[in-house]
Scaffold this active site. Structure first.
Site: not given
Lengths: 419, 284
Positions: A96, A118, A389
């Site tokens: 991220k 968010e 991930s």
């Protein structure tokens, strides 16, 4: 970066085939135009050395490049070469940060004063809070109440980095509701605020821009796998919620038709949908969704025949979303990406297996990709890359609780954790 | 489009011009129940509404504030469907033309394939005069506008405080019915005062000869007066009316209060137009 490569035919003008677009309230349209302009100048054309600064910060602050690791015991178990892309080693513990840092830096170049975002699992919120602290920008994060409760460590981390966390009580209190609330904030404060969307979803230019920030994953894999194995992989496997790690991993391989791409979604407890109750017991949008408009884009959605958006479900908060990126929808329709899903139990087994066999505790999101590997390795060729991930520290409470409910082959005795 | 003459192609434009200054009211269809909605709409009509917007509930109302979001949730919990909505409109006989306000996905999904036409056809058949779609900017509106043109429906565009320059020009050239002027940035919801953004927006729009109605935050007669005085041709009131539905003990009490509030708002609008001694709206 993919931005230096020729642009794909399918992503012109903010649409990918029939998908994409800008379905937002009028008040936001000038901000999207401003963002599109900034994206083209700074990201695509490296104006003012934006991309140079971004790459340097990703290297020094973010810890890139991440390794492509040969997983020895998995390779032995499946009798083929298994490589893991270690995005869990990016600062913050997930892919991220690639996008969050890119967007916060872009907001700074654009002269915005405030960051909002968010978050579902909290990984995007954490990455945004870290990037905002690193670049000295005030930051507010919206997070569904259910997710606040199941992802406490990330809530603490966001607060440690100085971000305000606003729990959203509406609906089932997951990612969909958090996005609605962030859009409302943005519509009120758009002139000075940048909304860091956390996946390849939302109105143009977000799906394209987020993919470009994330495509560093696939670009690195491409180079590393050729270095280590001397060729491209037979298949690449990534989990898909909104689809940011998926698109980031796949983008570099889209032109390589010999490489099979698998997007593994959350099958939850079942792929059946009870339309009357408005609830999907899964988040398998690519596998079971239908075309519609949600959160600014035309894409595949979990929705009723009337067009009401379903509540989705996954044991993994990060995959629990009724929509998916428009580019992934397009790549699935054209047959380039194969949608797949595994259920909560397979994902939990994937979590325990990687933890025990390789000493890597993966995020529950990534555990879906590992669950798929276990079930379908025979179809994946001799050389397989799985994107890990993110790391699973944030999921430990959920995993303990969910493991206790089930009789899982790969799990350790849960009782040993008591006391 | 307006041509400045006395005859209008659009029922919506005619309703505003002929009843100037106009009162446009909004409620969510199915809030409590569709049967109650019928009584509420009739009350708003009796109270002097010149246009009535009926919300068709969508589960993700990103342009709405807490009041209308709650109304939409109540309506969905009460089982409101597009089919039920259109049957309600079939049944309604009001002086004021009716518009539907909903999100784009609801329009796309009506019918067997994602397509805007079945919705527009059904809306025309039910006698609706126009459509407002808060998440459909002009850039994405071509398919819906073509369908609306074919069926004689107005597609109303929203002008935000951020809409300026070439975009404003482009949108104003496509306005049909009226320009929905968003009084302030943000979501719908009753406010205590009129935003300065309203005055700026109306000033920006003054050169365009199309009806302008102001919404987002209007809740009382004095607001209506101030907005009309600032140059609006109409005022749009939603959340304040939805509040009445939410807080009334019985549907009958809500009916009485909706009618009285509409009357007060219309009086306020007239005050703003310098019609201090204007006669009361006619009683049915």
């Amino acid at each position: 970066m993919s931005t230096e490569r020729e642009r794909d035919d399918h992503d012109s003008g903010g649409t990918f085939g029939d998908y994409g677009g800008q379905y937002v309230p009028e008040a936001l349209m000038p901000a999207l135009q401003e963002l599109e302009d900034a994206y083209e100048r700074y990201v695509l054309e490296n104006e003012d050395g934006f991309m140079d600064e971004f790459r340097e910060r990703m290297h020094d602050f973010g810890g890139r490049p991440t390794p492509l690791q040969r997983a020895d015991r998995l390779s032995e178990r499946y009798d083929r070469e298994i490589y893991l892309k270690r995005e869990d080693l990016v600062h913050g513990g997930a892919h991220k940060l690639n996008n969050a840092l890119g967007q916060v830096l872009l907001a700074k170049y654009m002269g915005k004063e405030r960051i909002i975002a968010e978050t579902g699992a909290g990984q995007h919120g954490t990455a945004t809070a870290m990037a905002a602290a690193h670049l000295d920008m005030p930051c507010e994060i919206y997070m569904g109440r259910t997710d606040v409760n199941r992802q406490r460590p990330n809530v603490y981390r966001m607060r440690m980095n100085g971000a305000e966390v606003n729990p959203v009580e509406a609906g089932s209190g997951t990612l969909k509701e958090a996005i609605n609330e962030t859009m409302r904030d943005w519509a009120t404060t758009v002139e000075r605020t940048h909304y860091v969307i956390g996946s390849v979803v939302g109105p143009h230019p977000f799906p394209q821009m987020v993919r470009d920030f994330q495509s560093v994953i696939g670009d690195e894999i491409r180079e590393q796998v050729q270095e280590k194995a001397g060729r491209l992989p037979d298949s690449v496997v990534a989990c898909a919620g909104g689809g940011s790690n998926t698109m980031g991993t796949f983008h570099a391989f889209v032109p390589d038709s010999e490489v099979d791409l698998y997007a593994v979604e959350a099958g939850g407890s079942s792929l059946e949908i009870d339309e009357a109750s408005g609830v999907a017991p899964n988040s398998a949008t690519l596998s079971t969704g239908t075309d519609g408009v949600l959160h600014g884009a035309m894409t595949k959605l979990l929705q009723s025949g009337d067009g009401q958006i379903m509540e989705s479900h996954s044991v993994s908060a990060g995959l629990d979303y009724a929509g998916v990126g428009p580019e992934l929808s397009h790549l699935v329709d054209t047959g380039r990406v194969t949608p797949a899903s595994v259920d909560d139990e397979d994902a939990l087994n994937g979590f325990h297996r990687l933890s025990r066999l390789e000493g890597i505790i993966p995020a529950l999101e990534s555990s879906h990709a590992l669950g798929y590997l276990e079930k379908r390795y025979e179809d994946l060729g001799e050389l397989v890359v799985v994107n890990v991930s993110g790391r699973g520290d944030k999921d430990l409470e959920t995993v303990l609780e969910e493991t206790e409910k089930r009789d899982l082959a790969a799990a350790p005795e849960v009782e040993v954790f008591d006391g | 489009m307006t041509d400045g003459s006395e005859s209008y192609d659009s029922d919506v434009e005619a309703a505003i011009r002929e009843n100037h200054p106009a009162l446009i009211t909004y409620i969510t269809a199915g809030d409590r129940s569709l049967e109650d909605t019928k009584a509420y709409v009739e009350a708003l009509d009796r109270g002097g509404s010149d246009l009535i917007e009926l919300g068709l509930p969508f589960s993700e109302p990103i342009a709405e504030g807490p009041t209308i979001q709650a109304a939409i949730n109540r309506a969905l919990e009460a089982g409101t469907t597009p089919q039920g909505f259109f049957e309600l409109v079939d049944d309604l006989e009001t002086e004021a033309p009716l518009l539907v306000m909903t999100y784009y996905n609801m329009i796309l999904q009506y019918g067997s394939e994602p397509d805007v036409r079945p919705f527009v056809e059904r809306a025309a058949e039910a006698g609706l005069a126009g459509i407002i779609v808060p998440d459909l900017p002009a850039e994405e509106a071509d398919p819906l506008r073509r369908a609306c043109d074919d069926h004689g429906l107005d597609l109303v565009f929203i002008i935000a405080p951020t809409t300026e320059g070439e975009r404003l020009e482009a949108i104003m050239s496509q306005v049909s019915g009226f320009a929905y002027v968003q009084a302030r940035l943000g979501t719908t919801g009753a406010r205590a005062n009129v935003s300065t953004a309203t005055h700026d927006s109306l000033a920006r729009l003054s050169e365009y000869d199309v009806p302008k109605a102001v919404g987002f935050g209007v809740s009382e007669g004095d607001h209506a007066a101030e907005i009309v005085e600032a140059g609006a041709d109409g005022v749009i009131v939603g959340s304040a009316l939805v509040d009445i539905i939410a807080s009334s003990e019985t549907p009958d009490a809500a009916v009485d209060e909706l009618e009285a509030t509409a009357r007060e708002l219309k009086r306020g609008a007239r005050r703003g137009a310098g019609e201090e001694d204007a006669p009361e709206p006619e009683q049915p």
